[in-house]
Design a protein around this motif. Structure first.
Motif, PDB file in Angstrom:
ATOM      1  N   VAL A  88      10.261  22.456   2.008  1.00 53.12           N
ATOM      2  CA  VAL A  88       8.990  22.654   2.721  1.00 53.12           C
ATOM      3  C   VAL A  88       7.838  22.062   1.900  1.00 53.12           C
ATOM      4  O   VAL A  88       6.976  21.354   2.441  1.00 53.12           O
ATOM      5  CB  VAL A  88       8.724  24.154   2.986  1.00 53.12           C
ATOM      6  CG1 VAL A  88       7.411  24.327   3.754  1.00 53.12           C
ATOM      7  CG2 VAL A  88       9.872  24.771   3.761  1.00 53.12           C
ATOM      8  N   ILE A  89       7.836  22.344   0.597  1.00 51.64           N
ATOM      9  CA  ILE A  89       6.791  21.816  -0.281  1.00 51.64           C
ATOM     10  C   ILE A  89       6.822  20.291  -0.281  1.00 51.64           C
ATOM     11  O   ILE A  89       5.771  19.633  -0.256  1.00 51.64           O
ATOM     12  CB  ILE A  89       6.956  22.357  -1.715  1.00 51.64           C
ATOM     13  CG1 ILE A  89       6.930  23.891  -1.721  1.00 51.64           C
ATOM     14  CG2 ILE A  89       5.882  21.786  -2.631  1.00 51.64           C
ATOM     15  CD1 ILE A  89       5.662  24.499  -1.189  1.00 51.64           C
ATOM     16  N   ASP A  90       8.024  19.698  -0.278  1.00 50.99           N
ATOM     17  CA  ASP A  90       8.134  18.233  -0.252  1.00 50.99           C
ATOM     18  C   ASP A  90       7.492  17.657   0.994  1.00 50.99           C
ATOM     19  O   ASP A  90       6.786  16.637   0.941  1.00 50.99           O
ATOM     20  CB  ASP A  90       9.607  17.809  -0.326  1.00 50.99           C
ATOM     21  CG  ASP A  90      10.228  18.055  -1.693  1.00 50.99           C
ATOM     22  OD1 ASP A  90       9.463  18.253  -2.663  1.00 50.99           O
ATOM     23  OD2 ASP A  90      11.472  18.063  -1.786  1.00 50.99           O
ATOM     24  N   ASP A  91       7.718  18.308   2.138  1.00 46.29           N
ATOM     25  CA  ASP A  91       7.106  17.817   3.375  1.00 46.29           C
ATOM     26  C   ASP A  91       5.594  17.996   3.348  1.00 46.29           C
ATOM     27  O   ASP A  91       4.844  17.156   3.863  1.00 46.29           O
ATOM     28  CB  ASP A  91       7.705  18.539   4.586  1.00 46.29           C
ATOM     29  CG  ASP A  91       8.935  17.825   5.138  1.00 46.29           C
ATOM     30  OD1 ASP A  91       9.278  16.746   4.599  1.00 46.29           O
ATOM     31  OD2 ASP A  91       9.554  18.328   6.087  1.00 46.29           O
ATOM     32  N   ILE A  92       5.128  19.087   2.750  1.00 42.88           N
ATOM     33  CA  ILE A  92       3.679  19.278   2.622  1.00 42.88           C
ATOM     34  C   ILE A  92       3.072  18.146   1.810  1.00 42.88           C
ATOM     35  O   ILE A  92       2.046  17.573   2.180  1.00 42.88           O
ATOM     36  CB  ILE A  92       3.365  20.654   2.001  1.00 42.88           C
ATOM     37  CG1 ILE A  92       3.699  21.773   2.992  1.00 42.88           C
ATOM     38  CG2 ILE A  92       1.896  20.740   1.578  1.00 42.88           C
ATOM     39  CD1 ILE A  92       3.574  23.177   2.418  1.00 42.88           C
ATOM     40  N   TYR A  93       3.713  17.796   0.699  1.00 40.41           N
ATOM     41  CA  TYR A  93       3.228  16.679  -0.113  1.00 40.41           C
ATOM     42  C   TYR A  93       3.236  15.372   0.680  1.00 40.41           C
ATOM     43  O   TYR A  93       2.278  14.597   0.655  1.00 40.41           O
ATOM     44  CB  TYR A  93       4.090  16.516  -1.366  1.00 40.41           C
ATOM     45  CG  TYR A  93       3.700  17.388  -2.525  1.00 40.41           C
ATOM     46  CD1 TYR A  93       2.391  17.421  -3.008  1.00 40.41           C
ATOM     47  CD2 TYR A  93       4.650  18.183  -3.175  1.00 40.41           C
ATOM     48  CE1 TYR A  93       2.038  18.214  -4.085  1.00 40.41           C
ATOM     49  CE2 TYR A  93       4.306  18.977  -4.253  1.00 40.41           C
ATOM     50  CZ  TYR A  93       2.999  18.993  -4.707  1.00 40.41           C
ATOM     51  OH  TYR A  93       2.645  19.773  -5.773  1.00 40.41           O
TER      52      TYR A  93
ATOM     53  N   ASP B  72      -4.774  19.456  -5.339  1.00 32.67           N
ATOM     54  CA  ASP B  72      -5.030  19.575  -6.772  1.00 32.67           C
ATOM     55  C   ASP B  72      -3.871  20.254  -7.486  1.00 32.67           C
ATOM     56  O   ASP B  72      -3.667  20.057  -8.676  1.00 32.67           O
ATOM     57  CB  ASP B  72      -6.324  20.367  -6.997  1.00 32.67           C
ATOM     58  CG  ASP B  72      -7.092  19.882  -8.206  1.00 32.67           C
ATOM     59  OD1 ASP B  72      -7.044  18.671  -8.479  1.00 32.67           O
ATOM     60  OD2 ASP B  72      -7.728  20.707  -8.868  1.00 32.67           O
ATOM     61  N   GLY B  73      -3.115  21.068  -6.757  1.00 36.42           N
ATOM     62  CA  GLY B  73      -1.968  21.748  -7.350  1.00 36.42           C
ATOM     63  C   GLY B  73      -1.367  22.746  -6.385  1.00 36.42           C
ATOM     64  O   GLY B  73      -2.047  23.246  -5.491  1.00 36.42           O
ATOM     65  N   ILE B  74      -0.068  23.017  -6.545  1.00 37.39           N
ATOM     66  CA  ILE B  74       0.640  24.027  -5.752  1.00 37.39           C
ATOM     67  C   ILE B  74       1.342  24.964  -6.726  1.00 37.39           C
ATOM     68  O   ILE B  74       1.958  24.525  -7.700  1.00 37.39           O
ATOM     69  CB  ILE B  74       1.661  23.385  -4.793  1.00 37.39           C
ATOM     70  CG1 ILE B  74       0.946  22.653  -3.651  1.00 37.39           C
ATOM     71  CG2 ILE B  74       2.599  24.437  -4.215  1.00 37.39           C
ATOM     72  CD1 ILE B  74       1.879  22.030  -2.637  1.00 37.39           C
TER      73      ILE B  74
ATOM     74  N   LEU C  48      -2.325  26.795  -2.764  1.00 39.95           N
ATOM     75  CA  LEU C  48      -2.603  25.365  -2.773  1.00 39.95           C
ATOM     76  C   LEU C  48      -4.078  25.181  -3.112  1.00 39.95           C
ATOM     77  O   LEU C  48      -4.939  25.749  -2.447  1.00 39.95           O
ATOM     78  CB  LEU C  48      -2.260  24.765  -1.402  1.00 39.95           C
ATOM     79  CG  LEU C  48      -2.280  23.266  -1.219  1.00 39.95           C
ATOM     80  CD1 LEU C  48      -1.335  22.857  -0.091  1.00 39.95           C
ATOM     81  CD2 LEU C  48      -3.685  22.780  -0.862  1.00 39.95           C
ATOM     82  N   ASN C  49      -4.366  24.416  -4.168  1.00 43.39           N
ATOM     83  CA  ASN C  49      -5.738  24.224  -4.620  1.00 43.39           C
ATOM     84  C   ASN C  49      -6.258  22.858  -4.202  1.00 43.39           C
ATOM     85  O   ASN C  49      -5.526  21.856  -4.268  1.00 43.39           O
ATOM     86  CB  ASN C  49      -5.826  24.349  -6.146  1.00 43.39           C
ATOM     87  CG  ASN C  49      -5.430  25.727  -6.631  1.00 43.39           C
ATOM     88  OD1 ASN C  49      -5.686  26.719  -5.957  1.00 43.39           O
ATOM     89  ND2 ASN C  49      -4.781  25.795  -7.779  1.00 43.39           N
ATOM     90  N   LEU C  50      -7.532  22.814  -3.787  1.00 42.56           N
ATOM     91  CA  LEU C  50      -8.187  21.569  -3.409  1.00 42.56           C
ATOM     92  C   LEU C  50      -9.261  21.244  -4.433  1.00 42.56           C
ATOM     93  O   LEU C  50      -9.867  22.136  -5.022  1.00 42.56           O
ATOM     94  CB  LEU C  50      -8.815  21.692  -2.025  1.00 42.56           C
ATOM     95  CG  LEU C  50      -7.904  22.182  -0.895  1.00 42.56           C
ATOM     96  CD1 LEU C  50      -8.656  22.188   0.428  1.00 42.56           C
ATOM     97  CD2 LEU C  50      -6.657  21.327  -0.777  1.00 42.56           C
TER      98      LEU C  50
END
Length: 453
Positions: free
Chosen positions: A186-191, A202-204, A215-217
């Motif tokens: 799921v994280i890979d698809d978000i990226y 900015d980071g997960i 999830l940071n912006l």
């Protein structure tokens, strides 16, 4: 009429995404009061010829349950508003089966005036108020959300998703890399989706709840960042669905675990000098820094209905469970509602830890900035900073939506800053939602009251 080469006005990442491909569809979207994407989808060729279209302004009077609130403004006629594309917001919709992009639209009435109840326009109004004083607000949001197993029966409590180990995601694993790896696909698809959409992460990291992700912006313009959160929320839901689970931004989906916040970091820049007004030339904190905090302490209770917009939102504010229960401020103190993070002078900022992830990002950021602005304008002094455990103090924020709405309806200065008409419509919508909630009999009531009272 839009130019046939309108894509030349779109960001580079859109043109890169479509390179060598034919665009099939354009989604014309706006955010309603709940932050839900409303609008129309049309063939790309039709969009190039049209340039603008119409939607009824009454979409901003629709409740989360699908009812329509009446604010006494002759809404029964449902007059149309005019939507025109903001090409700078064009982004790919990479989860679709064909080649699709989405474009956030600006909203004006038939006389050309901005639609005052539109959340994006509310935020622009607050930003413009800062600009009139020569200030430029800067924000950096943090997004928290849960990945949960598919839940098709609302009467059944939610569960964490099944991880790659064959076990359900565990709680109390904050910052664990292994916990993040459990739902790595799921994280890979978000990226991947974020890259296609030109959204910078900015980071997960893994948060404290089971299946809870933060999830940071990076910091930037409030309207641009609110646009990004609006797009992120839809994209993250789509990424989760690809892997047989849901992503939820509900403030408190699990009974015994932390809730999900949208912490907002604030600073203010002098437009003439480019300097952060929270520090002076020597790097020391200025009176403006304290006034901003004072304004947030004075006015945040009045905007709780925007930062915590649903009955569920208030279940997040539990003593010793990650969410603040008062508006004390402290340096590097995560028990306070207002935190001053460790930073160099140029990044001096104030973090609002009250807002929930279920809030509309445009309205949450607008409300938070409005409180700080009033503190700057009125030179409001804050309380002394708190150095201890703020959970030892009494709760000092509204504990339910009804109380929060009472405070909002009494807050003349805040309502004027956001816009009186918007404030009236928002309160009417939330009153209707609260009334609908009160009609539902909960399992707790049946279990403890049915045969005992």
């Amino acid at each position: 009429m839009a130019s046939p080469d309108w894509l030349s006005k779109s960001p580079v990442h859109v043109r890169t995404y479509l390179e060598g491909r034919r665009l099939d569809e354009v989604e014309c979207v706006v955010a309603d009061l709940s932050g839900i994407a409303r609008g129309k989808a049309m063939p790309a060729a039709k969009f190039a010829q049209q340039g603008s279209f119409y939607l009824p302004a009454s979409i901003f009077q629709q409740t989360i349950t699908g009812e329509w609130a009446d604010d006494g403004d002759a809404a029964f006629t449902e007059p149309d508003m005019i939507l025109t594309p903001d090409y700078s917001t064009t982004r790919a919709s990479p989860w679709t089966a064909d080649w699709t992009v989405q474009v956030i639209h600006d909203m004006v009435d038939q006389g050309g005036a901005p639609i005052d109840v539109a959340p994006r326009n509310v935020l622009k109004r607050v930003v413009d108020t800062y600009a009139a004083r020569g200030w430029r607000p800067v924000v950096a949001p943090e997004m928290e959300f849960f990945l949960i197993a598919r839940n098709t029966d609302p009467s059944v409590p939610v569960e964490p998703p099944m991880g790659r180990s064959g076990r359900r995601a565990a709680a109390r694993q904050a910052y664990s890399m292994s916990a993040i790896d459990e739902y790595g696909p799921v994280i890979d698809d978000i990226y991947d989706f974020a890259e296609a959409m030109g959204l910078e992460i900015d980071g997960i990291l893994q948060e404290g709840g089971s299946g809870q992700v933060e999830l940071n912006l990076r910091h930037g313009d409030p309207v641009k960042l609110a646009d990004e959160i609006f797009c992120f929320k839809r994209m993250i839901r789509e990424a989760a669905l690809r892997h047989d689970c849901y992503a939820t931004f509900m403030a408190k989906p699990h009974q015994d675990e932390p809730g999900s916040a949208m912490h907002i970091h604030h600073s203010v820049v002098d437009m003439a000098t480019g300097r952060n007004i929270f520090v002076d030339e020597t790097g020391h904190e200025t009176p403006a820094f304290l006034h901003f905090i004072g304004g947030m302490q004075a006015h945040l209770p009045a905007v709780m209905a925007l930062l915590a917009p649903y009955v569920n939102s208030y279940r997040r504010f539990v003593r010793d469970l990650a969410a603040p229960i008062n508006l004390e401020w402290g340096r590097d103190n995560r028990t306070t509602g207002l935190r001053v993070p460790v930073s160099g002078p140029e990044a001096k900022r104030v973090e609002n830890r009250i807002a929930g992830m279920d809030c509309n990002p445009y309205l949450g950021i607008a409300a938070s900035l409005a409180c700080g602005y009033l503190g700057l304008r009125d030179e409001t002094a804050p309380s002394p900073q708190y150095a201890g455990d703020a959970y030892d103090l009494e709760a000092a924020i509204p504990r339910d939506l009804n109380t929060a709405l009472d405070l909002f309806e009494e807050a003349a200065e805040v309502r004027e800053l956001l816009h009186p008409h918007f404030s009236s419509v928002y309160a009417a919508v939330k009153r209707m939602e609260y009334g609908a909630f009160l009609q539902v009999i909960s399992p707790w009531e049946r279990e403890h009251l049915l045969l005992n009272v």
